[in-house]
Structure formats: structure tokens, C-alpha cells
Design a protein around this motif. Structure first.
Motif, short mmCIF file in Angstrom:
data_model
loop_
_atom_site.label_atom_id
_atom_site.label_comp_id
_atom_site.label_asym_id
_atom_site.label_seq_id
_atom_site.Cartn_x
_atom_site.Cartn_y
_atom_site.Cartn_z
N ARG A 53 50.07 39.86 50.15
CA ARG A 53 49.49 38.57 49.76
C ARG A 53 49.00 38.71 48.33
O ARG A 53 48.16 39.56 48.02
CB ARG A 53 48.34 38.23 50.71
CG ARG A 53 47.78 36.84 50.51
CD ARG A 53 48.79 35.76 50.87
NE ARG A 53 48.27 34.43 50.57
CZ ARG A 53 49.02 33.40 50.22
NH1 ARG A 53 50.33 33.54 50.11
NH2 ARG A 53 48.47 32.22 49.98
N THR A 54 49.53 37.87 47.43
CA THR A 54 49.38 38.12 46.00
C THR A 54 48.79 36.91 45.29
O THR A 54 49.20 35.76 45.53
CB THR A 54 50.77 38.44 45.39
OG1 THR A 54 51.34 39.56 46.08
CG2 THR A 54 50.65 38.77 43.91
N LEU A 55 47.86 37.18 44.37
CA LEU A 55 47.33 36.17 43.48
C LEU A 55 47.86 36.46 42.07
O LEU A 55 47.64 37.53 41.53
CB LEU A 55 45.80 36.19 43.46
CG LEU A 55 45.14 35.23 42.45
CD1 LEU A 55 45.40 33.78 42.82
CD2 LEU A 55 43.64 35.50 42.34
N LEU A 56 48.57 35.49 41.49
CA LEU A 56 49.04 35.57 40.11
C LEU A 56 48.13 34.68 39.28
O LEU A 56 48.13 33.46 39.42
CB LEU A 56 50.49 35.11 40.01
CG LEU A 56 51.12 35.06 38.61
CD1 LEU A 56 51.09 36.42 37.93
CD2 LEU A 56 52.54 34.52 38.67
N VAL A 57 47.33 35.30 38.41
CA VAL A 57 46.27 34.57 37.71
C VAL A 57 46.40 34.78 36.21
O VAL A 57 46.84 35.84 35.75
CB VAL A 57 44.88 35.03 38.21
CG1 VAL A 57 44.66 36.51 37.99
CG2 VAL A 57 43.76 34.21 37.58
#
Length: 652
Positions: free
Chosen positions: A91-95
């Protein structure tokens, strides 16, 4: 295209200006054309397409409280890392902390729309060499027009890759990004990110791992990762490669484009050429008389075509810019925008086919080539590149020329060497002193010279893809990235995962380059490492060429900056009087006298050899290897420098 993909703002540093005198002037470097065309087929699959509408990036307004992986930065490397992590069930957050509305960073907002490609060492089918960088880079590349591309096409392709992964949340326009760091006895641990959202609210997001894909290793620096800046590892911290503001010209109809291509092809120079999407030529633009001579220069034009009768030009170089300082970057914008009307006016007057062009716009972001170089578990060296070395923990391959752009208006730039193939190790994206963090992109753990080749986008995307996959392996194995970097079973698992994702990471062995079998090669390695020797596009280091008195003085002055406290004397005191020292052969006695003056050893030309030998600054075997002691070659001088370098380093 060497000039298209390299590092940061240049300073008119006295030390590097001196070093520039030492570098062999290569035609392409002098013209400012560094596009890599030798033994490649740029026209295959290269064609303009239909104008696309820019697709909106689907974002979240607020992130979840925790993720498996946070990827900081939406440049191509950030996209690759996030997509790879998501493909591996993370589960990935690209910020992103810039004011960006699209993905792709340097490619789509810096408008660097021409790629520096890496090709394999073989001829390949129909003389088209095989791309070294497969996996996600090739998946993206297959969706764009070619080695130059329309930036909207590129942005949409990045967006499609991210949108296809259900495990990715995208969060744009955060006002600040800070790592959450837990201090430890031997290493700190990054446990997530503290984010200030667009509306000013603050959130803390935990994560098992963080991947820093910012252009300048901002997260790593804030977390306490050690790094060097600019040419610091070459003794010149203030010097960095020039920054560029890409600009767009309109009214470039198909007829105008055809005439531009004709000019580039008629230049009949190895450093010029064209295809349907790219032109690398107009080399005499290097003679453009800048209004701001202290801060601005032009070089030969690297031109990338757009699908709407406009072109993007990467050629305006700005010096003395700190890419990590917002004020310095803002000043660079102002300098460039003041200069560009004069540049375009010059182009219209100089070239009949450009009489109807107009300045349309400038890129929203600067193309900064070089800022921080982190210190990792392994620091890629120029000798790694020079010798085409494989690495047991390889995560990317490169073969692009080591292209060093100008550091100052007086500099010409240089191509240090052209590798056939080298490997980037996983250890080079694992930072020292901080766990839970990987660093990908141009700021990874590369010395500043190999950074000239390893910073290109295809290499960065490959290493980033590996970082995304590594997050899953480290989490499943309950190990740190540092532990993983020392574990051959884990690296084997990483290789297996990446091969399933389409990457090619087989080990290889290449035969030694001819210069590696020269008797002076051990000296050449030191000279190249110190930035005192370049081989150009043909890897011709001139080892058997005759040196001269002035050249050796220049080399010793360049050598001084590595140990300024130990090398305080003036070798120029040994130059013959009343003659042009560039025309005088260099004898062993004179060379030894110059070295003695540099280290302040009390000796004259008649006894300097024996004094330096007694002090251990020169080796007997080096002296024996010099065939003609009355006329030293470049190779001979490199061996002498090698001896002094090793001795001084051992004393410190």
C-alpha cells in the motif's frame, strides 16, 4: 543525449576553471552538443503523434494514517518506485511537495523532453543496439513518441501507469514534507512522514519504509544522511554543473522543421543530426554573445519536437545557482527570462529558416543537474564506469557517456569516458546512518564524475523500480535495507522479482578496454579519479602523447585541491624562462623539480628525483617504467601523480 540529462548550477570557481584547462577539449564538448548518437539508431519508432489533452491526476485530499511505503517525489523515479511497490502488494503513498498538478517532474514540468538512452555493448539486430533499461522504463517509453517526446504525452503515460495500480494513493501540492525520524545508537530510523497539506493542516503518516525520489535527496538530508555537494569530492564544493531553463518556440511548421533537420544533417559533424522528433545541432550557437556574460551562456541546441508545431530547446546555461535554495532558483529564472528575448532574436537573424519563430513560453521548473550526492553503503566510482564493472547486487545498467557540463562561463565541459556497460549496485541507494529509507535518482550514492552518466532518467527509473520491489522483500524478511544489502539471498530474491517485472539484470563480463592494458593504466585511473584526464567519445586518453611543461604544471595545480594543506608550493617555479612552456618537452628532472616545489621539498632539478624517491613520493618501479626520461608522455606524468597521490594520502 549527454547534454540533455545532467546535474546542477555551475559556479565560476577558480579551482574548476583551472581544471578545465587540464581537460582534453573534445569537439562535442566545445560545441556544447553532447547528444549520444554513436552506434545507435534513434529513428526507430520515433514519430510525432496527435495532440493529446492533458489528463487529470486522481488524487486524495487526505492520506491514510499509515502505508507500507511512502514515495516522496513525483519525478520519473518516484513514479517507477511507487508503481513497483504497488505491483508487489505494498500500500503506497506517492506524495509531492512542489506545486505540481501532473506527474513526471523534470520530464514534464522541467520540459526536458529528450532522453539520454543506455544501449548494450553489442551491435544488435539491424544495427539497433538493445536498450539496457527494461521494466517500467520501457513500459513508459513505449507510450511516448521516441527519444524526444511531447510532454503532454509523457505526463499522460506516467498518469496511466500510476492510475492502473489500485495500491497507490497520490497526494500533490503538500506545502512541506519532513521525515519522521527515531534516533538510534548506531543508525536513525525513518518511520514515516510529517506532511503539511495544501489547506495548511498537518498530518503524520507512518510507513514501514520511505523512498526518497526527490531530485535533491531532500528527505534524506533532513533525516541526517551524510552527503557531498557538487564537486566536493573533487575538492571544490561550490562548483556544480550549469542549470538550464528549457524554452519553447512556436510557429515551427512541418516545413520549418524539415529545413531545420536539413541544416543539422548538412553540418556533417558526428555531434549533429536529427530524426522526426529530435535535432541536435546548430553548434555555432555556442558563439552567441550573451548580454549577461558572467552568468549566461548558450551551447549547441538540443531540440525536442512537440505535437503542436512547437519545439523545446535545452541549451541556455545559467551559472552560480544553488539548486537547493529557492531564492537562488528564482534568481536563475529571472536571469534566463531577461536573456531569452536576445537569444531568440539572435536565432532569427542567424538562421533564415527560423525567421518566423517566436518565444512561446519557458518551462515551469528549472532543469537542475547537480546538488547533493548522498553517501551510501557503496559509492559508485568513476573507475567502476571506466572499467565497465558489474556488481553482484546490480539493480540498473548504464552506458551513457560521462558527460560533465560546464561549471562556469569559461569552461567548455567534457566527456570523461564512454562506458560499454556498467552496473549500479543496490548498495548505492541504501544511505549511511539512516534505516527505513532508500534514495533514488540523480542524488543517489555516486561520486560526482560517475554522476555524469548515472543521473540519467532510464538508470534512475531502473534503480527506483528496484527500490519499490525491495520494500516488499525487506518487510517480509523483517530486515532493514542495510541488512538486505548485505544478504545475497535477499538480493537474489530482488533480482527474481525484477526479472518477473520485465527487467534485464543478468551478470556480464566484457573484455578490458585497450587503455586498461597500457603500462600507464594505474596512473590513468588516479588521473581520471582526480578529474585530470578525459578520453572523450573515443576513450582516447592520449597516454602515448607527449606532455609538456605547462601541462604538467596545470595538472599539479589541479591535483593541489585534494590536499591543499600538504601541497602548498608553486610548481610553476620550475618552468623554463623565456620560452613558451607549452612548447617545451617535459623531462623527468624538470617534472620531479615541479613536484618538489609543490610539496616544498628542498631540491633542485639536479637532485629532485633522488630526494622524492628517498621520501617515498616517487617509486623506483615508476622511474624504471619511463622509457624516455628526456621527453615524458602523458602516461608517464599520470604515473608520477599516482605515486605522489598515494604517498600524500597515506600520510594524512
Amino acid at each position: 543525449m549527454a547534454s540533455n540529462r545532467k546535474g546542477a548550477g555551475g559556479a565560476s570557481s577558480k579551482g574548476y576553471m583551472l581544471l578545465a584547462v587540464l581537460l582534453l577539449v573534445i569537439a562535442a564538448g566545445a560545441y556544447g552538443l553532447h547528444r549520444w548518437t554513436k552506434n545507435t539508431n534513434h529513428s526507430a519508432g520515433v514519430k510525432p503523434g496527435a495532440v493529446q489533452q492533458l489528463e487529470k491526476v486522481k488524487t486524495v485530499s487526505k492520506p491514510q494514517e499509515s502505508y507500507d511505503v511512502i514515495v516522496a517525489g513525483t519525478d520519473p523515479e518516484g513514479v517507477a518506485a511507487a508503481v513497483s511497490a504497488a505491483k508487489n502488494g505494498q500500500r503506497t503513498l506517492l506524495v509531492d511537495g512542489h506545486n505540481r498538478e501532473i506527474l513526471g517532474g523534470l520530464m514534464t514540468l522541467g520540459w526536458l523532453n529528450s532522453l539520454d538512452m543506455n544501449y548494450g555493448p553489442g551491435e544488435g539486430v539491424l544495427h539497433q543496439r538493445e536498450l539496457l533499461n527494461k521494466g517500467l522504463f520501457s513500459a513508459w517509453y513505449s507510450q511516448i513518441e521516441g527519444d524526444s517526446f511531447d510532454v503532454v504525452t509523457a505526463a499522460n503515460a506516467f498518469n496511466k501507469m500510476v492510475a492502473a495500480e489500485k495500491n497507490i494513493d497520490v497526494l500533490l501540492k503538500v506545502k512541506s514534507m519532513e521525515p519522521v525520524v527515531e534516533k538510534g545508537d548506531t543508525a536513525s530510523l525513518v518511520k514515516g512522514m510529517k506532511l503539511t497539506l495544501e489547506d495548511g493542516s498537518e498530518v503524520t503518516v507512518s510507513a514501514k519504509s520511505v523512498i526518497d525520489a526527490t531530485q535533491d535527496a531532500d528527505i534524506a538530508a533532513a533525516a541526517g544522511v551524510p552527503y557531498t555537494t557538487g564537486r566536493e569530492d573533487l575538492g571544490d564544493k561550490k562548483s556544480r554543473m550549469a542549470v538550464t531553463l528549457v524554452f519553447r518556440l512556436k510557429n515551427v511548421t512541418p516545413d520549418v522543421w524539415a529545413k531545420m533537420r536539413q541544416r543539422a544533417e548538412q553540418d556533417n559533424d558526428e555531434g549533429t543530426g536529427s530524426n522526426e522528433m529530435s535535432i541536435w545541432g546548430y553548434k555555432d550557437m555556442k558563439d552567441y554573445p550573451a548580454v549577461n556574460k558572467e552568468r549566461i551562456r548558450m551551447r549547441g541546441l538540443n531540440i525536442g519536437r512537440q505535437n503542436d508545431n512547437t519545439i523545446l530547446i535545452n541549451a541556455l546555461q545559467i551559472f552560480g545557482v544553488d539548486g537547493t535554495d529557492p531564492k537562488s532558483k528564482e534568481e536563475a529564472f529571472e536571469l534566463a527570462k531577461a536573456e531569452l528575448p536576445h537569444v531568440v532574436d539572435h536565432m532569427k537573424k542567424q538562421y533564415p529558416e527560423l525567421a518566423g519563430i517566436e518565444l512561446d513560453a519557458t518551462a515551469p521548473e528549472l532543469y537542475v543537474r547537480e546538488t547533493r550526492h548522498i553517501q551510501g553503503e557503496y559509492r559508485l566510482s568513476i573507475v567502476d564506469v571506466l572499467e565497465n564493472r558489474d556488481q553482484w547486487d546490480r539493480v540498473a545498467f548504464g552506458s551513457y557517456p560521462v558527460d560533465i557540463q560546464r561549471m562556469s562561463p569559461a569552461d567548455t565541459g567534457a566527456v570523461v569516458t564512454v562506458p560499454k556497460q556498467y552496473a549500479v549496485p543496490f548498495r548505492s541507494i541504501v544511505p549511511l546512518k539512516v534505516d527505513g529509507l532508500l534514495v533514488v535518482g540523480r542524488a543517489a550514492s555516486y561520486d560526482s564524475l560517475p554522476h555524469g552518466t548515472a543521473r540519467v532518467i532510464p538508470v534512475g527509473m531502473a534503480a527506483a523500480e528496484a527500490a519499490g520491489a525491495a520494500a516488499k522483500i525487506a518487510a517480509d524478511g523483517k530486515m532493514t535495507f542495510r541488512q538486505m544489502a548485505a544478504n545475497k539471498e535477499s538480493i537474489a530474491a530482488l533480482h527474481e522479482t525484477l526479472k518477473k517485472q520485465g527487467m534485464a539484470l543478468d551478470s556480464y563480463t566484457l573484455k578490458p578496454e585497450p587503455f586498461m592494458e597500457h603500462k600507464a593504466y594505474e596512473g590513468l585511473k588516479v588521473a581520471v579519479t582526480l578529474g585530470l584526464a578525459t578520453g572523450g567519445y573515443n576513450n582516447d586518453f592520449g597516454l602515448d602523447g607527449k606532455s609538456n611543461q605547462q601541462r604538467f604544471v596545470n595538472q599539479l595545480e589541479g591535483f593541489r585541491k585534494f590536499k591543499p594543506a600538504a601541497l602548498t608550493g608553486s610548481p610553476a617555479g620550475a618552468l623554463a624562462k623565456g620560452s613558451d612552456p607549452k612548447s617545451l618537452p617535459l623531462t623527468l628532472d624538470t617534472a620531479a623539480h615541479m613536484i618538489a616545489l609543490l610539496v616544498k621539498a628542498e631540491a633542485g632539478a639536479e637532485n629532485a628525483v633522488s630526494v622524492l624517491t628517498e621520501r617515498g613520493l616517487l617509486k623506483a618501479e615508476t622511474l624504471e617504467a619511463i622509457a624516455n626520461k628526456d621527453e615524458l608522455t602523458n602516461g608517464d606524468t599520470y604515473l608520477l601523480i599516482r605515486d605522489v597521490y598515494n604517498a600524500v594520502k597515506a600520510e594524512s
